[in-house]
Enzyme design. Structure first.
Site, PDB file in Angstrom:
ATOM      1  N   GLY A   1       0.782  -1.232   0.000  1.00 13.94           N
ATOM      2  CA  GLY A   1       0.000   0.000   0.000  1.00 13.94           C
ATOM      3  C   GLY A   1       0.807   1.272   0.000  1.00 13.94           C
TER       4      GLY A   1
ATOM      5  N   GLU B   1       5.014  -5.876   1.814  1.00 13.67           N
ATOM      6  CA  GLU B   1       4.745  -6.490   0.509  1.00 13.67           C
ATOM      7  C   GLU B   1       4.400  -5.424  -0.525  1.00 13.67           C
ATOM      8  OE1 GLU B   1       0.146  -7.789   0.932  1.00 13.67           O
ATOM      9  OE2 GLU B   1       1.539  -8.975   2.114  1.00 13.67           O
TER      10      GLU B   1
ATOM     11  N   TYR C   1     -10.935   2.879 -12.480  1.00 14.81           N
ATOM     12  CA  TYR C   1     -10.887   3.666 -11.250  1.00 14.81           C
ATOM     13  C   TYR C   1     -11.003   5.168 -11.483  1.00 14.81           C
ATOM     14  CZ  TYR C   1      -8.559  -0.579  -9.429  1.00 14.81           C
ATOM     15  OH  TYR C   1      -8.241  -1.856  -9.070  1.00 14.81           O
TER      16      TYR C   1
ATOM     17  N   CYS D   1     -14.911  -0.901 -27.748  1.00 11.18           N
ATOM     18  CA  CYS D   1     -16.320  -0.520 -27.842  1.00 11.18           C
ATOM     19  C   CYS D   1     -16.866  -0.259 -26.434  1.00 11.18           C
ATOM     20  CB  CYS D   1     -17.106  -1.626 -28.540  1.00 11.18           C
ATOM     21  SG  CYS D   1     -18.776  -1.157 -28.977  1.00 11.18           S
ATOM     22  N   GLU D   2     -16.208   0.663 -25.733  1.00  9.68           N
ATOM     23  CA  GLU D   2     -16.577   1.069 -24.372  1.00  9.68           C
ATOM     24  C   GLU D   2     -16.225   2.541 -24.234  1.00  9.68           C
ATOM     25  OE1 GLU D   2     -18.025  -0.306 -21.712  1.00  9.68           O
ATOM     26  OE2 GLU D   2     -18.357  -2.240 -22.707  1.00  9.68           O
TER      27      GLU D   2
ATOM     28  N   ARG E   1      -6.595   1.016 -15.462  1.00 12.99           N
ATOM     29  CA  ARG E   1      -6.802   1.835 -14.268  1.00 12.99           C
ATOM     30  C   ARG E   1      -7.607   3.113 -14.549  1.00 12.99           C
ATOM     31  NH1 ARG E   1      -3.355   4.132 -11.640  1.00 12.99           N
ATOM     32  NH2 ARG E   1      -4.125   3.716  -9.541  1.00 12.99           N
TER      33      ARG E   1
ATOM     34  N   GLY F   1       4.340  -3.419  -3.942  1.00 12.70           N
ATOM     35  CA  GLY F   1       4.437  -3.711  -5.363  1.00 12.70           C
ATOM     36  C   GLY F   1       4.550  -2.418  -6.132  1.00 12.70           C
ATOM     37  N   ARG F   2       3.479  -1.610  -6.071  1.00 17.79           N
ATOM     38  CA  ARG F   2       3.416  -0.337  -6.786  1.00 17.79           C
ATOM     39  C   ARG F   2       4.616   0.560  -6.473  1.00 17.79           C
ATOM     40  NH1 ARG F   2      -1.714   2.011  -7.688  1.00 17.79           N
ATOM     41  NH2 ARG F   2      -2.426   0.774  -5.901  1.00 17.79           N
TER      42      ARG F   2
END
Length: 421
Positions: free
Chosen positions: A230, A271, A313, A340-341, A309, A273-274
């Site tokens: 996080g 832990e 988000y 097609c979104e 993302r 990651g980002r």
């Protein structure tokens, strides 16, 4: 700050050559930047007797990236069979790997125990009875409920599907001890992309107080606390980054105080990651169309299937246009893909230099949860991944998907069941 100047200095002068050679779109990762951030993390917590980062494989599950993590000295945090196998392929063995379960199947547990096993981090008290063979070391994921707040990405702990509740946590360790478990750790994960380092300090306080309470009641000792991942990165220009040095200083002081009070010091695990790889990757794509209707749309050869993302988000990813700087005339555009979104957009009403067909766009901070979250809606194929090595070479580390890959799961032997009436 999005994409470091050092990464730009390494990449931008050669990016046109790279794009001509490999074609677009592609994600490209900066080995030098990844190593620098990894070493900064280790330095920040060097005062703790035992510190280890377990890289969150979900962020960037590529063997070449995981090999870099292993070389830095990191372990691997996994949540699936595929991630376990990737980590072992990168050289992870036994307690180099933490398997954090969530609604875990028997097949997952069997894989977690294979090839030297892993640290088993259980998400639910009920899973104790479902582990085929309990290992000597068990960790539980703790959910403090109303005692803590989460953040807007991960949600409040009371609403989260993860972890053992506050009123179950002592019973979980009591049962584990009664079943013969000899070694113990504890884990929590309460926030995502958090830039306030004090939140992580408070999490450390919470876990250290909790293990002192559990130890007093059950006469067990904890080998480690894992404060989760996080750690955030600033996606937008002008946003201050995480104060890693202050975080390391304050958490180290907590550990030394715990040692004075209790006569021992647990290991500190996390832990991230980002934080490790996120700023050190970009999505490179070319402008292929310009559409002027009610808005101006710049169409590119990447789509949301390369980076979900922003569409999922509403996340911000900074964009540079190669060769065009502050002196170039600006305009407000939406940068869009071909899906097609209507949420297939990398930028909405963003002021950018005027973009022409053939221009190279660099979308920042895709080194985590970029390629990893790719998908195949509309039959779109996920792009290749490249590594800008520390010595300035460029290496293909994942080829682009091909149409044959998309159809591969349609090739199988007929398996027809006629249920009894």
């Amino acid at each position: 700050m999005p994409m470091s100047q050092a990464f730009k200095d390494r990449l931008f002068p050669v990016l046109e050559q790279i794009t001509d050679h490999y074609g677009s779109p592609f994600h490209i990762y900066d080995e030098a930047g990844i190593r620098e951030t990894g070493n900064q993390l280790k330095k920040a917590f060097a005062g703790i007797d035992r510190f280890r980062e377990y890289y969150a494989v979900k962020a960037l599950p590529n063997p070449k990236i995981l090999a870099i993590m292993k070389d830095i000295g990191f372990g691997f945090d996994c949540s699936s069979i595929a991630e376990l196998r990737l980590s072992r392929g990168a050289g992870g063995q036994g307690e180099d790997i933490m398997f954090t379960s969530n609604n875990t199947s028997e097949a997952d547990f069997i894989e977690a125990a294979a090839d030297g096993g892993s640290v088993l981090n259980l998400d639910d008290l009920n899973l104790l009875a479902k582990v085929p063979s309990l290992p000597e070391l068990i960790c539980f994921r703790y959910n403090p409920g109303a005692k803590r707040t989460g953040n807007e990405i991960i949600g409040t702990p009371v609403e989260a599907k993860y972890g053992v509740s506050d009123d179950q946590i002592i019973e979980a360790y009591r049962q584990a001890k009664s079943l013969g478990v000899k070694r113990f750790g504890i884990h929590t994960m309460l926030a995502s992309n958090e830039l306030n380092y004090e939140y992580m300090v408070q999490t450390s306080v919470m876990l250290l107080e909790l293990i002192a309470e559990i130890s007093a009641q059950l006469e067990i000792t904890f080998e480690f606390i894992n404060i989760g991942g996080g750690l955030g990165i600033p996606y937008k220009p002008g946003v201050a980054g995480l104060d890693l040095d202050a975080m390391g200083r304050d958490i180290t002081a907590l550990f030394k105080n715990f040692h004075r009070q209790h006569g021992y010091e647990p290991a500190l695990y996390m832990e991230s990651g980002r934080f490790i790889t996120g700023p050190h990757g970009v999505l490179v794509t070319k402008a292929i169309n310009r559409k002027d209707i009610y808005r101006t749309y710049v169409g590119v050869d990447a789509s949301m299937s390369c980076l979900m993302r922003p569409g999922m988000y509403g996340a911000y990813h900074h964009i540079d246009v190669l060769g065009k700087d502050g002196k170039t005339a600006k305009e407000i555009v939406d940068v869009v893909g071909s899906l097609c979104e209507n949420n297939d957009k990398f930028a909405i009403q963003r002021e950018l230099p005027k973009i022409d067909d053939g221009d190279i766009l660099v979308i920042h901070d895709t080194g985590a949860h970029g390629s990893a979250m790719g998908f195949n809606y509309n039959g779109n194929l996920r792009p290749k991944e490249l590594l800008l090595t520390a010595d300035g070479k460029v290496e293909l580390i994942r080829r682009a998907e091909q149409v044959e890959d998309y159809f591969a799961t349609l090739c199988f032997e007929q398996d027809l069941l006629e249920p009894a009436a």
